[in-house]
Design an enzyme around this catalytic site. Structure first.
Site, PDB file in Angstrom:
ATOM      1  N   THR A 131       0.887   2.400   5.067  1.00 14.05           N
ATOM      2  CA  THR A 131       1.478   3.564   4.739  1.00 14.05           C
ATOM      3  C   THR A 131       2.921   3.830   5.677  1.00 14.05           C
ATOM      4  O   THR A 131       2.483   3.588   7.001  1.00 14.05           O
ATOM      5  CB  THR A 131       0.466   5.047   5.663  1.00 14.05           C
ATOM      6  OG1 THR A 131      -0.677   4.360   5.415  1.00 14.05           O
ATOM      7  CG2 THR A 131       1.323   5.778   5.008  1.00 14.05           C
ATOM      8  N   THR A 143       1.699   6.633   0.631  1.00 19.30           N
ATOM      9  CA  THR A 143       0.726   5.774   0.803  1.00 19.30           C
ATOM     10  C   THR A 143      -0.288   5.154  -0.555  1.00 19.30           C
ATOM     11  O   THR A 143      -0.506   6.894  -0.827  1.00 19.30           O
ATOM     12  CB  THR A 143      -0.788   5.025   1.636  1.00 19.30           C
ATOM     13  OG1 THR A 143      -0.651   4.526   2.055  1.00 19.30           O
ATOM     14  CG2 THR A 143      -1.343   6.750   1.502  1.00 19.30           C
ATOM     15  N   SER A 177       0.560  -1.431  -0.206  1.00 21.62           N
ATOM     16  CA  SER A 177      -0.155  -0.378   0.187  1.00 21.62           C
ATOM     17  C   SER A 177       0.763   1.120   0.211  1.00 21.62           C
ATOM     18  O   SER A 177       0.544   1.945   0.703  1.00 21.62           O
ATOM     19  CB  SER A 177      -1.455  -0.099   1.100  1.00 21.62           C
ATOM     20  OG  SER A 177      -0.627   0.545   2.674  1.00 21.62           O
ATOM     21  N   THR A 222      -0.249   5.932  10.597  1.00 22.56           N
ATOM     22  CA  THR A 222      -0.804   4.415   9.482  1.00 22.56           C
ATOM     23  C   THR A 222      -2.151   4.167   9.971  1.00 22.56           C
ATOM     24  O   THR A 222      -2.490   3.751  11.300  1.00 22.56           O
ATOM     25  CB  THR A 222       0.154   3.550   9.132  1.00 22.56           C
ATOM     26  OG1 THR A 222       0.008   2.573   8.448  1.00 22.56           O
ATOM     27  CG2 THR A 222       1.107   2.807  10.805  1.00 22.56           C
ATOM     28  N   GLY A 223      -3.271   3.907   9.341  1.00 27.41           N
ATOM     29  CA  GLY A 223      -4.105   2.575   9.868  1.00 27.41           C
ATOM     30  C   GLY A 223      -5.370   3.934   8.633  1.00 27.41           C
ATOM     31  O   GLY A 223      -4.682   4.266   7.793  1.00 27.41           O
ATOM     32  N   ARG A 225     -10.790   9.317  -3.115  1.00 29.44           N
ATOM     33  CA  ARG A 225     -10.734   9.452  -2.088  1.00 29.44           C
ATOM     34  C   ARG A 225      -9.587   9.662  -1.273  1.00 29.44           C
ATOM     35  O   ARG A 225      -8.332   9.374  -1.976  1.00 29.44           O
ATOM     36  CB  ARG A 225     -11.687   7.890  -1.062  1.00 29.44           C
ATOM     37  CG  ARG A 225     -11.018   8.018   0.339  1.00 29.44           C
ATOM     38  CD  ARG A 225      -9.881   7.209   0.689  1.00 29.44           C
ATOM     39  NE  ARG A 225      -9.724   6.937   2.015  1.00 29.44           N
ATOM     40  CZ  ARG A 225      -8.010   6.287   2.891  1.00 29.44           C
ATOM     41  NH1 ARG A 225      -7.499   6.644   2.097  1.00 29.44           N
ATOM     42  NH2 ARG A 225      -8.675   6.378   4.129  1.00 29.44           N
TER      43      ARG A 225
HETATM   44  N1  GLY Z   1      -3.542   6.282   5.913  1.00 32.73           N
HETATM   45  C1  GLY Z   1      -3.656   5.785   5.068  1.00 32.73           C
HETATM   46  C2  GLY Z   1      -5.301   5.804   4.342  1.00 32.73           C
HETATM   47  O1  GLY Z   1      -6.112   6.017   5.204  1.00 32.73           O
HETATM   48  O2  GLY Z   1      -4.838   6.379   3.424  1.00 32.73           O
END
Ligand code: GLY
Length: 321
Positions: free
Chosen positions: A182, A200, A79, A233-234, A210
């Site tokens: 990420t 990311t 990712s 990250t998350g 998005r």
């Molecule tokens: N933390 C990466 C995302 O939600 O796009």
């Protein structure tokens, strides 16, 4: 400091192999060791590249950028950059931001297609424009004009996974499994110059267009040269609504240590969301001006890569339950 240390992947011999040890004495003489921390296990080679770059070029900005390149170029990292998961239409759209604590300048790109190193485009936005954030076609056109090379980002493996997902649940992007790998990488040189970056491909099979927390300053990354830096990250939606990284830096400004600041922000988010932390999928790391690092997260598998002049290692940060 995190309470658990799980894995010593790096070692002095590994660092010596990278040629990063000879400058140890130089760092100690300056009274402070350079420090790089990054999210996840793939943050380790990224941080090692950062240290190597700093020692060659002396530039913390180059160190952050080229460190993140390692994750962006690695197709196994599913990712970030090339090999990142696509959106619901099978298109890889990348987000990144870059911030310099010394000048408080920043650059950011979102929804960037076909350019493998969004972190470099974000840095270029910071250095070559009057703006902070470019999105979509405008960001791609800027990258083209700046001479960046295009590349197909969707790998065959990711295309197959996307086809499988599409055949099972095409109508419900929210049902996509959370992926949150990420890279947020923050660092400080021996003079105390702090900088950071975040890159990311975002949530797998997201709605086209998005944008998550990663390119949002204060969300996925925040750097303040007087205080420190934080990265995330998350699940971006659970981070950006709380300006997670900004909140951590502001807590550190009051004197809180990095781990406590990360933990406090997670607890605040969980309280407001009225959910157990384990349902949030949010993970943070931070460094402060004194050279301390720390982190906290809601995912047991979250790891932080830590590289300084003495060692390169993976740490398991505080798990907030
Ligand atoms: N933390 C990466 C995302 O939600 O796009």
């Amino acid at each position: 400091m995190p309470i658990h240390r799980r894995d010593f992947t790096g070692s002095l011999s590994a660092l010596a192999g990278l040629g990063v040890l000879p400058n140890l004495a130089q760092s100690q003489e300056s009274g402070r060791s350079p420090l790089f921390v990054a999210t996840w296990n793939f943050g380790l080679p990224a941080c090692q590249k950062s240290l190597e770059t700093l020692q060659k070029s002396g530039s913390i900005l180059d160190a952050i950028e080229l460190g993140i390149h390692v994750a962006e170029a690695d197709v196994r990292v599913d990712s970030v950059g090339v090999g990142g998961a696509p959106n619901a239409q099978g298109v890889v759209q990348l987000d990144a931001c870059f911030m310099d604590g010394a000048t408080h300048k920043a650059g950011s790109v979102a929804g960037l297609e076909q350019y493998p190193h969004p972190i470099s485009v974000a840095r270029r936005v910071m250095e070559k424009t009057k703006h902070v954030m470019l999105v979509g076609q405008g960001a791609a056109e800027f990258a083209r004009l700046q001479g960046f090379e295009k590349q197909e980002l969707l790998t065959e493996e990711q295309r197959k996974k996307w086809m499988e997902w599409k055949s099972k649940q095409p109508a419900d992007p929210a049902a996509a499994p959370p992926n949150h790998d990420t890279i947020a990488l923050v660092g400080m040189d021996a003079s105390g110059h702090i900088a950071g970056g975040c890159s990311t491909s975002g949530l797998a099979y997201k709605l086209p267009g998005r944008v998550g927390d990663s390119p949002i300053l204060g969300g996925g990354l925040y750097v303040d040269g007087e205080v420190g830096a934080a990265g995330a990250t998350g699940i971006g939606e659970n981070i950006m609504r709380y300006c997670g990284s900004f909140a951590i830096v502001e807590l550190m400004r009051t004197g809180m240590d990095p781990t406590s600041a990360c933990k406090s922000v997670i607890e605040r988010i969980a309280r407001t969301e009225k959910k157990p932390p384990s349902e949030l999928h949010i993970n943070f790391l931070a460094i402060d001006k004194q050279g301390r690092w720390g982190g906290a997260g809601t995912d047991a598998e979250f790891q932080i890569a830590v590289v300084d002049s003495h060692s390169a290692r993976l740490e398991s940060p505080l798990l907030v339950k």
